[in-house]
Design a protein around this motif. Sequence first.
Motif, PDB file in Angstrom:
ATOM      1  N   SER A   1     -12.351 -14.582   5.458  1.00  0.00           N
ATOM      2  CA  SER A   1     -11.511 -13.538   6.054  1.00  0.00           C
ATOM      3  C   SER A   1     -11.977 -12.169   5.587  1.00  0.00           C
ATOM      4  O   SER A   1     -11.610 -11.702   4.508  1.00  0.00           O
ATOM      5  N   MET A   2     -12.831 -11.535   6.412  1.00  0.00           N
ATOM      6  CA  MET A   2     -13.364 -10.221   6.071  1.00  0.00           C
ATOM      7  C   MET A   2     -13.380  -9.325   7.304  1.00  0.00           C
ATOM      8  O   MET A   2     -13.394  -9.817   8.437  1.00  0.00           O
ATOM      9  N   PRO A   3     -13.358  -8.002   7.093  1.00  0.00           N
ATOM     10  CA  PRO A   3     -13.385  -7.079   8.236  1.00  0.00           C
ATOM     11  C   PRO A   3     -14.752  -7.032   8.906  1.00  0.00           C
ATOM     12  O   PRO A   3     -15.708  -7.629   8.426  1.00  0.00           O
ATOM     13  N   ARG A   4     -14.786  -6.301  10.010  1.00  0.00           N
ATOM     14  CA  ARG A   4     -15.970  -6.173  10.850  1.00  0.00           C
ATOM     15  C   ARG A   4     -16.398  -7.563  11.329  1.00  0.00           C
ATOM     16  O   ARG A   4     -15.729  -8.139  12.171  1.00  0.00           O
ATOM     17  N   THR A   5     -17.450  -8.121  10.782  1.00  0.00           N
ATOM     18  CA  THR A   5     -17.841  -9.485  11.159  1.00  0.00           C
ATOM     19  C   THR A   5     -17.212 -10.466  10.175  1.00  0.00           C
ATOM     20  O   THR A   5     -17.338 -10.302   8.966  1.00  0.00           O
ATOM     21  N   ASN A   6     -16.523 -11.502  10.696  1.00  0.00           N
ATOM     22  CA  ASN A   6     -15.859 -12.427   9.773  1.00  0.00           C
ATOM     23  C   ASN A   6     -16.862 -13.358   9.096  1.00  0.00           C
ATOM     24  O   ASN A   6     -18.041 -13.426   9.454  1.00  0.00           O
ATOM     25  N   GLY A   7     -16.365 -14.072   8.087  1.00  0.00           N
ATOM     26  CA  GLY A   7     -17.235 -14.906   7.284  1.00  0.00           C
ATOM     27  C   GLY A   7     -17.938 -16.009   8.063  1.00  0.00           C
ATOM     28  O   GLY A   7     -19.096 -16.337   7.786  1.00  0.00           O
ATOM     29  N   LEU A   8     -17.251 -16.597   9.027  1.00  0.00           N
ATOM     30  CA  LEU A   8     -17.850 -17.686   9.800  1.00  0.00           C
ATOM     31  C   LEU A   8     -19.049 -17.191  10.597  1.00  0.00           C
ATOM     32  O   LEU A   8     -20.097 -17.844  10.633  1.00  0.00           O
ATOM     33  N   GLU A   9     -18.903 -16.034  11.243  1.00  0.00           N
ATOM     34  CA  GLU A   9     -20.019 -15.493  12.012  1.00  0.00           C
ATOM     35  C   GLU A   9     -21.154 -15.066  11.083  1.00  0.00           C
ATOM     36  O   GLU A   9     -22.342 -15.214  11.423  1.00  0.00           O
ATOM     37  N   ALA A  10     -20.806 -14.548   9.914  1.00  0.00           N
ATOM     38  CA  ALA A  10     -21.835 -14.192   8.926  1.00  0.00           C
ATOM     39  C   ALA A  10     -22.594 -15.435   8.481  1.00  0.00           C
ATOM     40  O   ALA A  10     -23.823 -15.410   8.347  1.00  0.00           O
TER      41      ALA A  10
ATOM     42  N   LEU B   1     -21.969 -16.464  -1.902  1.00  0.00           N
ATOM     43  CA  LEU B   1     -20.588 -16.897  -2.092  1.00  0.00           C
ATOM     44  C   LEU B   1     -19.763 -16.084  -1.116  1.00  0.00           C
ATOM     45  O   LEU B   1     -19.615 -14.872  -1.270  1.00  0.00           O
ATOM     46  N   LEU B   2     -19.220 -16.741  -0.095  1.00  0.00           N
ATOM     47  CA  LEU B   2     -18.733 -16.054   1.099  1.00  0.00           C
ATOM     48  C   LEU B   2     -17.261 -16.297   1.391  1.00  0.00           C
ATOM     49  O   LEU B   2     -16.832 -17.448   1.557  1.00  0.00           O
ATOM     50  N   ASP B   3     -16.491 -15.215   1.471  1.00  0.00           N
ATOM     51  CA  ASP B   3     -15.107 -15.301   1.926  1.00  0.00           C
ATOM     52  C   ASP B   3     -15.115 -15.404   3.451  1.00  0.00           C
ATOM     53  O   ASP B   3     -15.979 -14.824   4.117  1.00  0.00           O
TER      54      ASP B   3
END
Length: 220
Positions: A61-70, A57-59
Amino acid sequence: MNPNQTCRVILAEDHNLLREGLRELLVRMPGVEVVGEAVDGREAMRLASELLPDLVLLDLSMPRTNGLEALKEIKRVNPRIKVLVLTVSKAEDQVYAVLQAGGDGYVLKDTSSADLFAAIRSVLAGERYLSPAVATVVVGLYLNSKDGQAVRPTYDVLSDREREVLKLVAEGHRSKEIAEFLCISPKTVEKHRANLMVKLNVHNISGLTAYAIEKGLVSA
């Protein structure tokens, strides 16, 4: 979702209060076990690789690597893992990018717990789930396309590095800080920033920040 099988879930959300609330919701869902929690995209990728959950379950907008790249990396390493995006943004660029990256579902954060449970069940059953408002966006993308081929929104033409720079700029980091964080030179950061302004047709840092907020990359 098999009632006799436990679904192993990783929560990836950088806001502690929201993540704790989601955890409390999920533990009330029969057959669901939260096996890991991530506070940024890089940790989400690591946990997904190590724990091999059924669902992330992935947000976005996150720091370091953003959710889309994750999302892209999780799907590249193990396509079997289902990824359900949970975000505030229903911008066309974001929806398009998530679907192109192989996202299994797209749920808005203002959804009800019942709808979230429905989304999880659908995704685990091999179906793609979209919040009603997001489904409307997808229909709009299709209707505005030519020959049934989806248009390529602006955000999707940005490189991975440009997206990283955009997010960090919008978070208020200076070029030197961004350079140190990404292990590149300040001059390269300035080049990426200039390219972003050209591609997004904005003329200053405020414009980049406003665009990032609109796309849900950072919180207002």
